[in-house]
Enzyme design. Structure first.
Site, mmCIF file in Angstrom:
data_model
loop_
_atom_site.group_PDB
_atom_site.id
_atom_site.type_symbol
_atom_site.label_atom_id
_atom_site.label_comp_id
_atom_site.label_asym_id
_atom_site.label_seq_id
_atom_site.Cartn_x
_atom_site.Cartn_y
_atom_site.Cartn_z
ATOM 1 N N PRO A 1 63.320 96.796 93.552
ATOM 2 C CA PRO A 1 62.233 96.021 92.865
ATOM 3 C C PRO A 1 61.882 96.276 91.386
ATOM 4 O O PRO A 1 60.712 96.608 91.374
ATOM 5 C CB PRO A 1 61.182 95.932 93.806
ATOM 6 C CG PRO A 1 61.016 97.249 94.772
ATOM 7 C CD PRO A 1 62.424 97.646 94.535
ATOM 8 N N CYS A 2 62.942 96.319 90.511
ATOM 9 C CA CYS A 2 62.594 96.638 89.274
ATOM 10 C C CYS A 2 61.713 95.531 88.584
ATOM 11 O O CYS A 2 60.700 95.778 87.749
ATOM 12 C CB CYS A 2 63.732 96.712 88.279
ATOM 13 S SG CYS A 2 64.805 95.434 88.807
#
Length: 176
Positions: A144-145
């Site tokens: 989850p950048c």
DNA sequence: GTCACCTTAGAAG
DNA sequence: CTTCTAAGGTGAC
């Protein structure tokens, strides 16, 4: 340090309501996941690509792909993926891998700043490098950048396009 | 070697 | 508020 890289063996499409993602598998797991290239026009071409259909796909990869499809759809709906397929980060640096491992710890619906991530991996001065690692993330959405914001709750950047970042955050109920 | 990048705290105008 | 500076890791050229 850089680990030896494994060749990407299979490229498969993942059809979602947000477009067709492209998953790349090596013999060790999911090596990359690409955002949909086009919103409409590319669909038929991608689905018809020879590497995507027809040929024999090794059994383990079929299993990983089933998982990837389920997990990606769940993540796009803003829910917590129960378990991920194995991720093949070979060819990436230790620094990048440590950043990505740290991102996987961010719960759905929460965010961190680049600075917090840098501290958590024991390199408080490497703030900009964390940004670089986020941009180099081969498996967006699942790693989850998009949950990494600039200091003060500002949006920051996103190599996949800021509208994707906004959309993903909104799906998780995060408001700026 | 040089440059551009998903950054940030601080100092100055 | 805006603008400037300096500091990390990495890949492209």
């Amino acid at each position: 340090m850089k680990t030896s890289s494994a060749r990407s063996l299979v490229v498969l499409p993942v059809v979602t309501d947000d477009g067709i993602f492209t998953a790349h598998y090596s013999e060790n797991g999911l090596a990359a996941l690409d955002f949909p290239k086009m919103r409409r026009a590319g669909r038929d071409r991608l689905l018809a690509s020879p590497s995507a259909v027809g040929s024999k796909i090794p059994a383990p990869i079929r299993g990983w792909h089933r998982l990837t499809e389920a997990v990606l759809k769940k993540a796009l709906a803003g829910r917590v993926p129960k378990k991920l397929p194995p991720l093949d980060w070979s060819g990436k640096t230790d620094f990048q891998q440590s950043v990505w491992r740290e991102m996987l710890k961010i719960p759905c619906g929460e965010t961190r700043s680049y600075g917090q991530l840098a501290e958590n991996i024991g390199k408080p001065a490497a703030v900009r490098a964390v940004g670089g690692a986020c941009g180099a993330n081969p498996v967006p959405v699942l790693v989850p950048c998009h949950r990494v914001l600039a200091a003060g709750g500002r949006l920051g950047g996103f190599s996949g396009g800021l509208n994707w970042k906004r959309r993903l955050l909104a799906r998780e109920g995060i408001v700026l």
